[in-house]
Design an enzyme around this catalytic site. Structure first.
Site, PDB file in Angstrom:
ATOM      1  N   ASP A  67       4.625   7.464  34.118  1.00  0.00           N
ATOM      2  CA  ASP A  67       3.839   6.260  33.842  1.00  0.00           C
ATOM      3  C   ASP A  67       3.680   6.101  32.335  1.00  0.00           C
ATOM      4  OD1 ASP A  67       2.270   8.542  33.794  1.00  0.00           O
ATOM      5  OD2 ASP A  67       0.988   7.913  35.437  1.00  0.00           O
ATOM      6  N   GLU A 126      -2.416   2.515  35.735  1.00  0.00           N
ATOM      7  CA  GLU A 126      -3.874   2.435  35.729  1.00  0.00           C
ATOM      8  C   GLU A 126      -4.382   1.116  36.303  1.00  0.00           C
ATOM      9  OE1 GLU A 126      -5.694   4.882  35.166  1.00  0.00           O
ATOM     10  OE2 GLU A 126      -4.545   6.275  33.935  1.00  0.00           O
TER      11      GLU A 126
END
Length: 372
Positions: A67, A126
């Site tokens: 990520d 997120e």
């Protein structure tokens, strides 16, 4: 290429929120362009990147995911390489995740692996969630970039560097955001009978929401309903016309998530009736559970047992949320915690992972992928 520590520090300075990772994407592309290009190809999707390394004698394709986004947190580390993007911070270790992936890609580019390898630099973990739309794009337009098995890691501040912690089956929970807006009728604090007070309504709602886990979820199951933020009103002598609750829901299975949401809907309907107000519920981003394939998780733990400096640990499941679960819903694979040896936890404004984890994990991941 620059040292892994230097790369991590440069990435740490440019945290960007989900689907806004423009500088991050350019930085990663610039680094990848410096690697030998003989058997690698690069594709972009939104602000993400997919790197494919062709194997010398492939029988399958191995996937790795990192990520790349940051968090809306004001950094308080005081480090000389603190965030230069005011209000944003890499407070969940994604700067480390990217650095490890870059180090692994460089090694595979220089020394061709046997199997095909696909590395995803995925945006928006997120929020609002990048894994599911990225996977949908792969299915629709680039099925050739979908691996046969896939892996990922996440730093764990509480573990020493070298810890490889995972487990077969459920590792992380199902998660959902929760936003509830209440609208009543404001007015002068001296005339409450002429108003519909949303501070009082919100307070009652919070208390009722806290009964869901204790009274509506099977006690042999697990769930969390947390309200982390309440806003209402403007000044002390005006009764609040509006209020907003922000929170999170976490469960260990999809059925419990559905039960929690059904109960939230019912409680909110009751609040509307009893306080004569209007409520709007938004469940925001929802992440599917991280459920490790048993065979893949055991491969990780077995390999860690043979890797110098690694300390394999079959850890318990956690209520942490991670959108990597969408990849694991469709593709066999596993995620693991890797030790970061840090005083402060994830999402803390002072988190500063031990940079020894960078070279250790870049080497560990590379060698693990070569072993498959």
């Amino acid at each position: 290429m620059d040292t892994l520590v230097q790369i991590r520090r440069e990435l740490h300075q440019i945290p960007e929120l989900g689907f806004q990772e423009f500088k991050t994407q350019k930085y990663l592309l610039d680094k990848i362009s410096l690697f030998p290009q003989d058997h690698i190809s690069v594709t972009t999707w939104e602000t993400g990147i997919v790197v494919k390394i062709e194997g010398s004698h492939p029988s399958k394709t191995i996937g790795w995911r990192s990520d790349i986004d940051g968090l809306p947190i004001i950094e308080e580390t005081g480090l000389p390489f603190s965030s230069t993007h005011e209000g944003n911070m890499h407070a969940c270790g994604h700067d480390c995740h990217m650095t490890i992936a870059l180090g692994m890609v460089e090694s595979l580019a220089k020394n061709q692996p046997t199997q095909n390898v696909v590395v995803y630099f995925q945006p928006a973990e997120e929020g609002p969630g990048g894994a599911e739309p990225m996977l949908n794009w792969l299915k629709a337009e680039r099925p050739d970039l979908i691996p046969d098995e896939i892996y990922a890691l996440h730093i764990a501040p509480e573990y020493p560097v070298g810890t490889i912690a995972t487990r077969p089956g459920l590792l992380f929970a199902n998660t959902s955001e929760l936003f509830i807006d209440l609208k009543g009728l404001g007015g002068h604090a001296a005339y409450p009978h002429k108003t519909r007070d949303m501070t009082v309504a919100a307070a009652n709602l919070i208390m009722q929401l806290q009964t869901i886990v204790s009274r509506n979820i099977n006690p042999m199951d697990s769930a969390v309903v947390t309200i982390g933020k309440l806003t209402s009103g403007t000044v002390q002598n005006i009764i609040a016309e509006n209020a907003r609750l922000e929170g999170t829901i976490r469960t260990l299975n999809a059925e419990a998530m559905a039960d929690v949401k059904k109960r939230i809907d019912a409680i909110c309907s009751g609040i509307e009736a009893s306080f004569e107000c209007d409520l709007h519920i938004d469940y925001g981003s929802m992440y599917y559970e991280v459920n490790n394939d048993s065979v893949c998780a055991k491969k990780l733990l077995s390999f860690a047992e043979t890797f110098g400096g690694a300390n394999p640990y079959e850890c318990p499941a956690a209520m942490t949320g991670e959108d990597f679960g969408y990849f694991l819903r469709d593709i066999p694979g596993a995620m693991f915690w890797t030790g970061a040896n840090c005083e402060y936890g994830l999402h803390h404004a002072k988190i500063n992972p031990d940079e020894e984890l960078l070279s250790f994990n870049a080497n560990f991941v590379e060698q693990f992928i070569r072993s498959l």
